[in-house]
Structures are given as structure tokens and as C-alpha cells.
Design a protein around this motif. Structure first.
Motif, PDB file in Angstrom:
ATOM      1  N   UNK A 226       0.816  -1.223   0.000  1.00 50.20           N
ATOM      2  CA  UNK A 226       0.000   0.000   0.000  1.00 50.20           C
ATOM      3  C   UNK A 226       0.846   1.267   0.000  1.00 50.20           C
ATOM      4  N   UNK A 227       1.985   1.220  -0.671  1.00 51.00           N
ATOM      5  CA  UNK A 227       2.874   2.374  -0.784  1.00 51.00           C
ATOM      6  C   UNK A 227       3.382   2.856   0.571  1.00 51.00           C
ATOM      7  N   UNK A 228       3.480   1.926   1.525  1.00 53.59           N
ATOM      8  CA  UNK A 228       3.996   2.227   2.861  1.00 53.59           C
ATOM      9  C   UNK A 228       5.237   1.365   3.073  1.00 53.59           C
ATOM     10  N   UNK A 229       6.400   1.934   2.895  1.00 59.17           N
ATOM     11  CA  UNK A 229       7.643   1.168   2.911  1.00 59.17           C
ATOM     12  C   UNK A 229       7.982   0.629   4.297  1.00 59.17           C
ATOM     13  N   UNK A 230       7.376   1.169   5.345  1.00 55.96           N
ATOM     14  CA  UNK A 230       7.632   0.649   6.682  1.00 55.96           C
ATOM     15  C   UNK A 230       6.953  -0.697   6.928  1.00 55.96           C
TER      16      UNK A 230
ATOM     17  N   UNK B 260       7.099  -6.258   8.857  1.00 53.09           N
ATOM     18  CA  UNK B 260       6.713  -7.651   8.631  1.00 53.09           C
ATOM     19  C   UNK B 260       7.957  -8.538   8.556  1.00 53.09           C
ATOM     20  N   UNK B 261       8.988  -8.055   7.886  1.00 51.84           N
ATOM     21  CA  UNK B 261      10.232  -8.818   7.790  1.00 51.84           C
ATOM     22  C   UNK B 261      10.890  -9.025   9.141  1.00 51.84           C
ATOM     23  N   UNK B 262      10.915  -7.990   9.965  1.00 53.28           N
ATOM     24  CA  UNK B 262      11.504  -8.122  11.307  1.00 53.28           C
ATOM     25  C   UNK B 262      10.701  -9.101  12.164  1.00 53.28           C
ATOM     26  N   UNK B 263       9.382  -9.039  12.067  1.00 55.56           N
ATOM     27  CA  UNK B 263       8.550  -9.980  12.823  1.00 55.56           C
ATOM     28  C   UNK B 263       8.841 -11.404  12.346  1.00 55.56           C
ATOM     29  N   UNK B 264       8.948 -11.587  11.045  1.00 52.74           N
ATOM     30  CA  UNK B 264       9.260 -12.908  10.499  1.00 52.74           C
ATOM     31  C   UNK B 264      10.613 -13.395  10.999  1.00 52.74           C
ATOM     32  N   UNK B 265      11.605 -12.518  11.005  1.00 51.16           N
ATOM     33  CA  UNK B 265      12.931 -12.917  11.487  1.00 51.16           C
ATOM     34  C   UNK B 265      12.892 -13.308  12.954  1.00 51.16           C
TER      35      UNK B 265
ATOM     36  N   UNK C  66       7.522 -12.252  19.382  1.00 44.07           N
ATOM     37  CA  UNK C  66       8.156 -10.952  19.540  1.00 44.07           C
ATOM     38  C   UNK C  66       7.047  -9.979  19.919  1.00 44.07           C
ATOM     39  N   UNK C  67       7.401  -8.738  20.171  1.00 43.10           N
ATOM     40  CA  UNK C  67       6.400  -7.732  20.511  1.00 43.10           C
ATOM     41  C   UNK C  67       6.819  -6.399  19.909  1.00 43.10           C
ATOM     42  N   UNK C  68       5.982  -5.394  20.088  1.00 41.71           N
ATOM     43  CA  UNK C  68       6.262  -4.081  19.500  1.00 41.71           C
ATOM     44  C   UNK C  68       7.586  -3.514  20.007  1.00 41.71           C
ATOM     45  N   UNK C  69       7.895  -3.752  21.271  1.00 43.43           N
ATOM     46  CA  UNK C  69       9.143  -3.229  21.833  1.00 43.43           C
ATOM     47  C   UNK C  69      10.353  -3.832  21.132  1.00 43.43           C
ATOM     48  N   UNK C  70      10.360  -5.166  20.964  1.00 44.47           N
ATOM     49  CA  UNK C  70      11.512  -5.816  20.326  1.00 44.47           C
ATOM     50  C   UNK C  70      11.638  -5.403  18.860  1.00 44.47           C
ATOM     51  N   UNK C  71      10.514  -5.195  18.197  1.00 50.50           N
ATOM     52  CA  UNK C  71      10.547  -4.756  16.799  1.00 50.50           C
ATOM     53  C   UNK C  71      11.038  -3.318  16.714  1.00 50.50           C
ATOM     54  N   UNK C  72      10.617  -2.476  17.641  1.00 56.45           N
ATOM     55  CA  UNK C  72      11.095  -1.097  17.694  1.00 56.45           C
ATOM     56  C   UNK C  72      12.610  -1.075  17.900  1.00 56.45           C
TER      57      UNK C  72
ATOM     58  N   UNK D 278      12.890   2.265  14.933  1.00 54.67           N
ATOM     59  CA  UNK D 278      11.704   3.112  14.749  1.00 54.67           C
ATOM     60  C   UNK D 278      11.040   3.374  16.095  1.00 54.67           C
ATOM     61  N   UNK D 279      10.393   4.519  16.242  1.00 54.19           N
ATOM     62  CA  UNK D 279       9.690   4.801  17.500  1.00 54.19           C
ATOM     63  C   UNK D 279       8.616   3.753  17.784  1.00 54.19           C
ATOM     64  N   UNK D 280       8.469   3.405  19.062  1.00 54.70           N
ATOM     65  CA  UNK D 280       7.491   2.376  19.448  1.00 54.70           C
ATOM     66  C   UNK D 280       6.087   2.702  18.988  1.00 54.70           C
ATOM     67  N   UNK D 281       5.683   3.953  19.068  1.00 61.11           N
ATOM     68  CA  UNK D 281       4.326   4.317  18.660  1.00 61.11           C
ATOM     69  C   UNK D 281       4.124   4.094  17.167  1.00 61.11           C
ATOM     70  N   UNK D 282       5.123   4.407  16.371  1.00 58.95           N
ATOM     71  CA  UNK D 282       5.050   4.143  14.928  1.00 58.95           C
ATOM     72  C   UNK D 282       4.930   2.644  14.688  1.00 58.95           C
TER      73      UNK D 282
END
Length: 143
Positions: free
Chosen positions: A19-23, A28-33, A71-77, A82-86
Motif C-alpha cells: 500500500x505504498x507504505x515502505x515501513x 513484517x520482515x523483522x517480525x518474520x525474522x 516478539x512484541x512491538x518493543x523488540x521490533x522497535x 523506529x519509535x514504538x508508537x510508529x
């Protein structure tokens, strides 16, 4: 030039696919890893961590799915910088798209839909193009 051409084509496809959102593909790749990356160097002497019951329904119907590490948002951040909220906001979009399952405790897992969709794309388009590019680079380096 060959590698740059391949990368630009691939980035354009990924940009459109997400959807033209490069993040989104980065997250998704980090979660997969995090989920399945540990199995690249898996030590048979270590315990087998199966996907928890809460996340397993997201993977029903797949023939063989490796056990996944949460994993969770913190580990992905932390992994992306990237900022946790993002990260939380983008994870919400990945959940809406059906590519990520988020448990009540915040654990994140790839879904069957993500495995099926991106596995098919990788085999049908990306992998053959990557291998062709690699062969062309080898020929140039050997000349």
C-alpha cells in the motif's frame, strides 16, 4: 548496475504490494525474522518452542509450520530503530491486513495468510529474478 537495477525493481514492487507504505514490509520482515529466524541456527539440543495455543489458530491449515518464537512491538522497535508508537500503529495495519496475529499479551506472529501470500510471491517472482541477477553478476565478475 545489475544489482542496483534488481534492487530498484524489487523496492518498487514491495512499495506497491504494501500500500505504498515502505515501513510495512520492514516491520513484517523483522517480525518474520524474530518468529522463525532462530531456526536457521537451531541447536537440536535446545528445547523446541512451539507456537502458543493463542497464536496457533492463525496458522491452521498449513502443512508444516516451524515452531515460532514470539516478539512484541518493543523488540521490533529496538530491531528497527523506529519509535514504538510508529511500530504499534503499523503493526495494527498488518493485523488488519491479516498478515500478523497479535495475542492479548502483545506477542506477534506471522499468519498462515502471510506465509501463503509471500511464499507464493517469493517463489513465483522474486527468487527466479534474484537467481538470474546473481548469475549475471557472476558472469560479469568472471570476465
Amino acid at each position: 548496475m545489475l544489482l542496483a537495477r534488481y534492487q530498484i525493481r524489487n523496492l518498487r514492487r514491495v512499495f506497491e504490494e504494501f500500500e505504498r507504505d515502505i515501513l510495512l514490509p520492514i516491520l513484517l520482515g523483522e517480525i518474520a525474522l524474530h518468529n522463525i529466524g532462530a531456526f536457521e541456527h537451531r541447536n537440536p539440543g535446545l528445547p523446541n518452542h512451539d507456537a502458543p495455543a493463542g497464536g496457533a489458530e492463525a496458522l491452521e491449515g498449513l502443512g508444516h509450520v516451524p515452531p515460532m518464537r514470539p516478539c512484541n512491538a518493543y523488540s521490533i522497535s529496538a530491531a528497527t530503530g523506529l519509535p514504538r508508537e510508529t511500530v504499534r500503529r503499523k503493526i495494527g495495519r498488518l493485523v488488519e491486513l491479516g498478515w500478523i496475529h497479535k495475542e492479548d499479551n502483545g506477542h506477534l506472529y506471522l499468519t498462515e495468510r502471510a506465509f501463503a501470500h509471500f511464499g507464493t510471491l517469493m517463489n513465483s517472482r522474486d527468487l527466479p529474478e534474484f537467481l538470474e541477477t546473481a548469475d549475471r553478476v557472476r558472469r560479469v565478475l568472471n570476465d
